[in-house]
Design an enzyme around this catalytic site. Structure first.
Site, mmCIF file in Angstrom:
data_model
loop_
_atom_site.group_PDB
_atom_site.id
_atom_site.type_symbol
_atom_site.label_atom_id
_atom_site.label_comp_id
_atom_site.label_asym_id
_atom_site.label_seq_id
_atom_site.Cartn_x
_atom_site.Cartn_y
_atom_site.Cartn_z
ATOM 1 N N LYS A 184 -45.385 29.747 -12.549
ATOM 2 C CA LYS A 184 -46.629 29.176 -13.056
ATOM 3 C C LYS A 184 -47.216 28.085 -12.186
ATOM 4 O O LYS A 184 -46.916 26.912 -12.327
ATOM 5 C CB LYS A 184 -46.483 28.666 -14.489
ATOM 6 C CG LYS A 184 -46.111 29.698 -15.455
ATOM 7 C CD LYS A 184 -46.994 29.625 -16.648
ATOM 8 C CE LYS A 184 -46.135 29.783 -17.881
ATOM 9 N NZ LYS A 184 -46.215 28.683 -18.789
ATOM 10 N N ILE A 197 0.839 -1.211 0.000
ATOM 11 C CA ILE A 197 0.000 0.000 0.000
ATOM 12 C C ILE A 197 0.867 1.251 0.000
ATOM 13 O O ILE A 197 0.605 2.226 -0.706
ATOM 14 C CB ILE A 197 -0.966 -0.006 1.204
ATOM 15 C CG1 ILE A 197 -1.924 -1.196 1.062
ATOM 16 C CG2 ILE A 197 -1.758 1.290 1.282
ATOM 17 C CD1 ILE A 197 -2.814 -1.433 2.231
ATOM 18 N N ASP A 256 -39.598 27.034 -14.463
ATOM 19 C CA ASP A 256 -40.845 27.200 -13.725
ATOM 20 C C ASP A 256 -40.996 26.140 -12.650
ATOM 21 O O ASP A 256 -40.092 25.354 -12.403
ATOM 22 C CB ASP A 256 -42.048 27.311 -14.660
ATOM 23 C CG ASP A 256 -42.074 26.225 -15.694
ATOM 24 O OD1 ASP A 256 -41.884 25.062 -15.312
ATOM 25 O OD2 ASP A 256 -42.265 26.546 -16.886
ATOM 26 N N MET A 258 -53.015 18.135 -15.601
ATOM 27 C CA MET A 258 -53.657 19.222 -14.852
ATOM 28 C C MET A 258 -55.078 18.835 -14.451
ATOM 29 O O MET A 258 -56.001 19.642 -14.517
ATOM 30 C CB MET A 258 -53.685 20.518 -15.686
ATOM 31 C CG MET A 258 -52.296 21.008 -16.040
ATOM 32 S SD MET A 258 -52.275 22.262 -17.323
ATOM 33 C CE MET A 258 -52.286 21.283 -18.820
#
Ligand code: SAH
Length: 460
Positions: free
Chosen positions: A270, A23, A248, A383
């Site tokens: 909106k 390592i 939005d 919607m």
């Protein structure tokens, strides 16, 4: 943010590695690449590590670690399997505010090393703060495969021209545009594909012409229903390119997070009945920003051409000769249907699908309801939450069986998604009994029955 990423200039700086095994060797390779002078202290030191240290101009100490070894170093890495030694090294360094890294022990570290994608001089470091290194490595692999090796060459090419371009374009904004037109154009393509000398000639030519794209443009981009993984590559590319973004309410936070950090953000609202900015004003704002030479992103939920008024927004631009691009997005019907396990068409249940707006005009939905009651079709109402009761009532009243399956998908594709399932008769009451949040999408037809089997998430 648990850690601040910084890039450390180690050229000709003394660094210490405690430990002489595999390592330690791996860490030494990394330090050597960064030009450090490497010191190693350990009773036994691997052959390769010895060579690296020699090559770096450093010193090997075949003995046990002592505090004096950290003196004069700018960074210390402890890579031993002796926990108490690692702890000791960490304490010694932290007492002196000397950056220390202990391999595989984030608690003992004051600095941690990221997974690295090396396209020098371009370097990407990825860190999970030591929490999930496997994940960081996975991301590195993804980046390794998606960032062409040629990026290093491109970065070198840019570096070679930097000071000349700085002289040629005194204005910082113009300079940025020049570079962006280069990296988004054929010069970069050539460098990436290895044709560096030709790229260099082209860059030379562009510089002597003083080429700098100045005209504004508008990108009308579909942001999809919410999950950022549903964005198209093109959407993401343009989101990274734009200087100002108009978005939005339907655009989700995670999607917005993918817009270039330094882009100006303008919220144009909106909500159903609270139009923060009237449509005409949005159209005009897009035009005026583009006329100022800006690259403008108009980010819209779902697909811009499906109940998105996208057509109106580009109308004025087209009339005024402003260049624009429209990028489709995954519309709510596709996103919600897929995430709820409702195929919109199915050989056995529905041969067609209709996208309908359920937006009420003066509280009324004026449709030729007869068209909607035929069998074997799927109806999708956008919607439709406010008009839910009336929509269900009208369909039954006009001859659709009251036990036709219907689903209301709330916040589709987002982590908070909920799917409410019933029939034309029962759904309004089911929904009324829940605290339902917009946006919601209404899907009606026999395909909804498949949700139980195909829906990945538990139904409410
Ligand atoms: N252009 C958009 C639709 C805009 S109209 C598109 O293609 O998806 C706004 C309506 O879209 C909302 O009222 C809702 O019915 C639907 N919608 C958008 N995102 C949604 C989501 N994540 N979940 C459920 N419905 C959604």
């Amino acid at each position: 943010m648990d850690y601040l990423p910084l890039f450390f200039d180690l050229k000709q700086k003394a660094c210490l590695i405690v430990g002489g095994g595999a390592i330690a060797t791996r860490k030494a390779r990394l330090l050597h690449k960064a030009g450090a002078i490497i010191y190693v202290v350990a009773p036994v030191i691997e052959q390769e590590l010895q060579q690296i240290v020699g090559g770096s101009g450093g010193v090997l100490s075949f003995e046990h670690y002592q505090e004096r070894f950290i003196e004069g170093k700018v960074l210390v890495i402890s890579a031993t399997d002796d926990e108490s030694l690692n702890k000791q090294v960490s304490e010694h360094c932290q007492q002196r505010n000397l950056p220390v890294n202990v391999v595989d022990s984030p608690d003992l570290c004051s600095v941690i090393t990221p997974a690295i994608v090396d396209r020098s001089p371009l370097i990407i470091g990825i860190s999970s703060g030591g929490e999930a290194p496997v994940l960081a490595r996975r991301i590195r692999t993804m980046l390794e495969t998606s960032i062409p090796a040629g990026y290093g060459k491109l970065a070198h090419l840019i570096a070679g021209f930097r000071s000349r371009v700085k002289k040629a374009f005194a204005d910082g904004e113009q300079r940025r545009r020049f570079w962006e037109s280069i990296i988004n154009g054929p010069v970069a393509e050539k460098a990436l594909s290895g044709d560096v000398s030709e790229a260099q000639q082209d860059l030379e030519a562009a510089l002597s012409r003083g080429d700098c794209e100045v005209g504004g443009e508008v990108y009308l981009v579909g942001a999809g229903p919410g999950d950022p993984d549903l964005l198209t590559f093109k959407a993401v590319r343009l989101m990274q390119k734009a200087e100002v973004v108009l978005y939005d309410r339907l655009v989700s936070e995670p999607v917005l997070d993918m817009v270039r950090r330094d882009a100006d953000r303008i919220y144009v609202g909106k909500r159903r009945s609270d139009h923060t900015m009237p449509q005409q004003a949005i159209n005009e704002l897009l035009l005026s920003l583009a006329q100022q030479g800006k690259r403008v992103l108009r980010l819209k939920g779902g697909d811009p051409f499906i109940f998105g008024r996208g057509g109106e927004e580009i109308d004025l631009l087209a009339e005024s000769g402003i260049p624009f691009q429209v990028v489709p997005g995954i519309t709510a019907a596709s996103g919600c249907a897929a995430y709820a396990g409702i195929p919109l068409t199915h050989r056995d249940y529905a041969q067609s699908v209709r996208f309908i707006t359920g937006h009420l005009k003066e509280g009324e939905v004026n449709f030729n309801w007869q068209e909607f009651v035929a069998d074997n079709q799927t109806l999708v109402f956008y919607m439709g939450l406010k008009g839910l009761e009336q929509i269900c009532y009208q369909l039954v009243h006009n001859g659709k069986p009251a036990d036709t399956a219907a689903a209301l998908i709330e916040r589709g594709t987002l982590p908070e998604q909920r799917v409410h399932i019933g029939t034309l008769e029962s759904l309004p009451a089911i929904v009324a009994g829940q605290d339902v949040h917009a946006p919601t999408l209404l899907i009606i037809g026999n395909v909804v029955k498949l949700a139980e089997k195909l829906g990945g998430k538990p139904l409410t």
